[in-house]
Design a protein around this motif. Structure first.
Motif, PDB file in Angstrom:
ATOM      1  N   LEU A  40      -6.381  -5.023   2.387  1.00 54.29           N
ATOM      2  CA  LEU A  40      -5.771  -4.703   3.681  1.00 54.29           C
ATOM      3  C   LEU A  40      -6.791  -4.401   4.772  1.00 54.29           C
ATOM      4  O   LEU A  40      -6.628  -4.844   5.913  1.00 54.29           O
ATOM      5  N   TRP A  41      -7.863  -3.630   4.448  1.00 58.64           N
ATOM      6  CA  TRP A  41      -8.662  -3.111   5.552  1.00 58.64           C
ATOM      7  C   TRP A  41      -9.329  -4.196   6.407  1.00 58.64           C
ATOM      8  O   TRP A  41      -9.296  -4.098   7.639  1.00 58.64           O
ATOM      9  N   HIS A  97      -4.764  11.199   5.024  1.00 54.10           N
ATOM     10  CA  HIS A  97      -4.230   9.973   4.396  1.00 54.10           C
ATOM     11  C   HIS A  97      -2.751  10.167   4.040  1.00 54.10           C
ATOM     12  O   HIS A  97      -1.935   9.273   4.246  1.00 54.10           O
ATOM     13  N   LEU A  98      -2.406  11.367   3.555  1.00 54.89           N
ATOM     14  CA  LEU A  98      -1.000  11.649   3.230  1.00 54.89           C
ATOM     15  C   LEU A  98      -0.145  11.670   4.492  1.00 54.89           C
ATOM     16  O   LEU A  98       0.962  11.127   4.520  1.00 54.89           O
ATOM     17  N   GLY A 106      -6.142   0.927  -4.709  1.00 50.88           N
ATOM     18  CA  GLY A 106      -7.468   0.662  -4.141  1.00 50.88           C
ATOM     19  C   GLY A 106      -7.658  -0.830  -3.886  1.00 50.88           C
ATOM     20  O   GLY A 106      -8.226  -1.225  -2.870  1.00 50.88           O
ATOM     21  N   VAL A 154      -8.380  -2.596  -0.399  1.00 47.01           N
ATOM     22  CA  VAL A 154      -9.563  -3.435  -0.148  1.00 47.01           C
ATOM     23  C   VAL A 154      -9.150  -4.751   0.522  1.00 47.01           C
ATOM     24  O   VAL A 154      -9.870  -5.293   1.353  1.00 47.01           O
ATOM     25  N   MET A 168     -11.482   7.951   1.550  1.00 45.65           N
ATOM     26  CA  MET A 168     -11.036   8.572   0.291  1.00 45.65           C
ATOM     27  C   MET A 168     -12.004   8.235  -0.845  1.00 45.65           C
ATOM     28  O   MET A 168     -12.589   7.164  -0.865  1.00 45.65           O
ATOM     29  N   GLU A 182     -12.091   7.667  -4.896  1.00 44.28           N
ATOM     30  CA  GLU A 182     -11.084   7.381  -5.919  1.00 44.28           C
ATOM     31  C   GLU A 182     -11.015   8.452  -7.009  1.00 44.28           C
ATOM     32  O   GLU A 182     -10.040   8.526  -7.750  1.00 44.28           O
ATOM     33  N   TYR A 213      -7.992  13.446   2.554  1.00 44.38           N
ATOM     34  CA  TYR A 213      -6.794  13.243   1.717  1.00 44.38           C
ATOM     35  C   TYR A 213      -5.560  13.721   2.476  1.00 44.38           C
ATOM     36  O   TYR A 213      -4.516  13.055   2.478  1.00 44.38           O
ATOM     37  N   ALA A 264       0.850  -1.202   0.000  1.00 44.85           N
ATOM     38  CA  ALA A 264       0.000   0.000   0.000  1.00 44.85           C
ATOM     39  C   ALA A 264       0.884   1.251   0.000  1.00 44.85           C
ATOM     40  O   ALA A 264       0.593   2.238  -0.683  1.00 44.85           O
ATOM     41  N   TRP A 265       1.973   1.185   0.745  1.00 39.97           N
ATOM     42  CA  TRP A 265       2.872   2.341   0.865  1.00 39.97           C
ATOM     43  C   TRP A 265       3.480   2.693  -0.498  1.00 39.97           C
ATOM     44  O   TRP A 265       3.475   3.835  -0.931  1.00 39.97           O
ATOM     45  N   TRP A 316       0.584   8.304   5.725  1.00 34.53           N
ATOM     46  CA  TRP A 316       1.614   7.646   4.910  1.00 34.53           C
ATOM     47  C   TRP A 316       3.004   7.915   5.502  1.00 34.53           C
ATOM     48  O   TRP A 316       3.837   7.022   5.611  1.00 34.53           O
ATOM     49  N   GLY A 374      -8.017   6.034   4.484  1.00 36.72           N
ATOM     50  CA  GLY A 374      -8.135   5.438   3.141  1.00 36.72           C
ATOM     51  C   GLY A 374      -9.582   5.086   2.839  1.00 36.72           C
ATOM     52  O   GLY A 374     -10.079   5.316   1.732  1.00 36.72           O
ATOM     53  N   LYS A 375     -10.292   4.546   3.845  1.00 30.60           N
ATOM     54  CA  LYS A 375     -11.701   4.179   3.643  1.00 30.60           C
ATOM     55  C   LYS A 375     -12.540   5.423   3.334  1.00 30.60           C
ATOM     56  O   LYS A 375     -13.599   5.321   2.732  1.00 30.60           O
TER      57      LYS A 375
HETATM   58  C1  HEM Z   1       0.918   2.855   3.923  1.00 32.32           C
HETATM   59  C2  HEM Z   1       0.244   3.818   3.365  1.00 32.32           C
HETATM   60  C3  HEM Z   1      -1.173   3.665   2.889  1.00 32.32           C
HETATM   61  C4  HEM Z   1      -2.141   2.773   3.294  1.00 32.32           C
HETATM   62  C5  HEM Z   1      -2.059   1.680   4.372  1.00 32.32           C
HETATM   63  C6  HEM Z   1      -3.330   3.048   2.500  1.00 32.32           C
HETATM   64  C7  HEM Z   1      -4.534   2.367   2.623  1.00 32.32           C
HETATM   65  C8  HEM Z   1      -5.672   2.637   1.905  1.00 32.32           C
HETATM   66  C9  HEM Z   1      -6.944   1.972   2.078  1.00 32.32           C
HETATM   67  C10 HEM Z   1      -7.233   0.865   3.107  1.00 32.32           C
HETATM   68  C11 HEM Z   1      -7.802   2.490   1.172  1.00 32.32           C
HETATM   69  C12 HEM Z   1      -9.279   2.115   1.005  1.00 32.32           C
HETATM   70  C13 HEM Z   1      -9.504   1.130  -0.093  1.00 32.32           C
HETATM   71  C14 HEM Z   1     -10.987   0.809  -0.199  1.00 32.32           C
HETATM   72  O1  HEM Z   1     -11.519   0.098   0.672  1.00 32.32           O
HETATM   73  O2  HEM Z   1     -11.606   1.300  -1.155  1.00 32.32           O
HETATM   74  C15 HEM Z   1      -7.083   3.518   0.431  1.00 32.32           C
HETATM   75  C16 HEM Z   1      -7.627   4.274  -0.584  1.00 32.32           C
HETATM   76  C17 HEM Z   1      -6.954   5.239  -1.289  1.00 32.32           C
HETATM   77  N1  HEM Z   1      -5.660   5.679  -1.066  1.00 32.32           N
HETATM   78 FE1  HEM Z   1      -4.353   4.896   0.268  1.00 32.32          FE
HETATM   79  N2  HEM Z   1      -3.054   4.083   1.635  1.00 32.32           N
HETATM   80  C18 HEM Z   1      -1.759   4.504   1.852  1.00 32.32           C
HETATM   81  C19 HEM Z   1      -1.096   5.550   1.197  1.00 32.32           C
HETATM   82  C20 HEM Z   1      -1.636   6.321   0.173  1.00 32.32           C
HETATM   83  C21 HEM Z   1      -0.927   7.386  -0.552  1.00 32.32           C
HETATM   84  C22 HEM Z   1       0.507   7.878  -0.285  1.00 32.32           C
HETATM   85  C23 HEM Z   1      -1.770   7.851  -1.511  1.00 32.32           C
HETATM   86  C24 HEM Z   1      -1.446   8.891  -2.553  1.00 32.32           C
HETATM   87  C25 HEM Z   1      -1.823  10.014  -2.654  1.00 32.32           C
HETATM   88  C26 HEM Z   1      -3.035   7.114  -1.394  1.00 32.32           C
HETATM   89  C27 HEM Z   1      -4.168   7.305  -2.178  1.00 32.32           C
HETATM   90  C28 HEM Z   1      -5.363   6.630  -2.038  1.00 32.32           C
HETATM   91  C29 HEM Z   1      -6.501   6.804  -2.920  1.00 32.32           C
HETATM   92  C30 HEM Z   1      -6.586   7.740  -4.132  1.00 32.32           C
HETATM   93  C31 HEM Z   1      -7.502   5.935  -2.449  1.00 32.32           C
HETATM   94  C32 HEM Z   1      -8.912   5.712  -3.049  1.00 32.32           C
HETATM   95  C33 HEM Z   1      -8.777   4.492  -3.960  1.00 32.32           C
HETATM   96  C34 HEM Z   1     -10.064   3.779  -4.246  1.00 32.32           C
HETATM   97  O3  HEM Z   1     -11.017   3.891  -3.472  1.00 32.32           O
HETATM   98  O4  HEM Z   1     -10.073   3.034  -5.254  1.00 32.32           O
HETATM   99  N3  HEM Z   1      -2.909   6.192  -0.349  1.00 32.32           N
HETATM  100  N4  HEM Z   1      -5.788   3.587   0.890  1.00 32.32           N
END
Ligand code: HEM
Ligand code: HEM
Length: 176
Positions: A61-62, A120-121, A55, A59, A102, A104, A117, A24-25, A124, A99-100
């Motif tokens: 991981l959570w 979430h950053l 994404g 999905v 966010m 897309e 957002y 994810a990272w 990270w 992340g949940k």
């Molecule tokens: C270790 C770091 C990170 C973890 C553990 C993580 C975890 C997650 C999780 C659990 C989701 C939700 C997926 C879902 O259930 O739909 C998510 C969504 C998202 N994350 Fe991260 N994330 C990390 C870093 C980042 C970074 C650096 C960015 C970049 C900007 C990012 C951008 C996004 C975006 C755009 C979504 C929405 C994607 C979607 O719903 O399809 N994430 N993230």
């Protein structure tokens, strides 16, 4: 000193988490570099639908992170006396929780000012720091034998999948 042993359910949930968090990272970094980049970009681009790939990792991981969190708060409570373990857990909850929340399409549409957002950053950055400290603390306390105990495949009697429910139940009784 006796060889450290970690319960099998902990090893399973912790292992799956520790595989998916780096994925994810890294995929998150690629999302950031290809869609945002306000604080700089990677000097290279790797073509791919990184938002979708990230994404998908998210999905997977959570639900695992949720089960791991529940385990840590019940049967794994004693290990949370270590501040570095708590920090790793808090950073994980923050990254997965934000992340949940966010959407897309935010980054595709150039919407960078959403609160979740920003969180979430930040998560990270925090999770990288927290895991570095967590691994440092593990190595300081128990060296390689403690680190390896988390990846060992050895099973003791009384610690088979059939015992997992009992282990959780017992931890709930002692807590009361
Ligand atoms: C270790 C770091 C990170 C973890 C553990 C993580 C975890 C997650 C999780 C659990 C989701 C939700 C997926 C879902 O259930 O739909 C998510 C969504 C998202 N994350 Fe991260 N994330 C990390 C870093 C980042 C970074 C650096 C960015 C970049 C900007 C990012 C951008 C996004 C975006 C755009 C979504 C929405 C994607 C979607 O719903 O399809 N994430 N993230
Ligand atoms: C990548 C993300 C990681 C996260 C989110 C994470 C999180 C955690 C948490 C929350 C605990 C406490 C569990 C409980 O209360 O039962 C724990 C324990 C532990 N972790 Fe990790 N961990 C990660 C990576 C690693 C890595 C790479 C190692 C290998 C060096 C490691 C080795 C250990 C060990 C040996 C314990 C038991 C330590 C003790 O008894 O205090 N972890 N981890």
């Amino acid at each position: 000193m006796p060889r450290p042993y970690q319960p099998s359910l902990l090893r399973l949930l912790h292992g799956a988490t520790a595989l998916l968090v780096p994925l994810a990272w890294i995929t998150g970094l690629l999302v950031y570099s290809s869609h945002d980049g306000r604080f700089g970009r990677l000097p290279f681009t790797i073509p791919g639908e990184w938002i979708d790939i990230h994404g998908t990792v998210g999905v997977l991981l959570w639900p695992i992170a949720l089960l791991f969190g529940l385990y840590a708060l019940t049967a794994g409570r004693a290990r949370l006396h270590q501040p570095a373990n708590v920090m790793a857990l808090v950073a994980l909850v923050l990254a997965v929780g934000s992340g949940k929340m966010m959407d897309e399409d935010w980054l595709r549409e150039g919407q960078f000012d959403h609160l979740f957002y920003g969180v979430h950053l930040l998560a990270w950055l925090l999770i990288a720091l927290a895991i570095a400290m967590h691994v440092g603390s593990v190595l300081r306390r128990g060296g390689l034998p403690l680190a390896r105990s988390m990846a060992s495949l050895q099973l003791r009697s009384g610690d088979l999948p059939g015992n997992w429910l009992d282990q959780i139940r017992r931890s709930l009784k002692i807590g009361r």
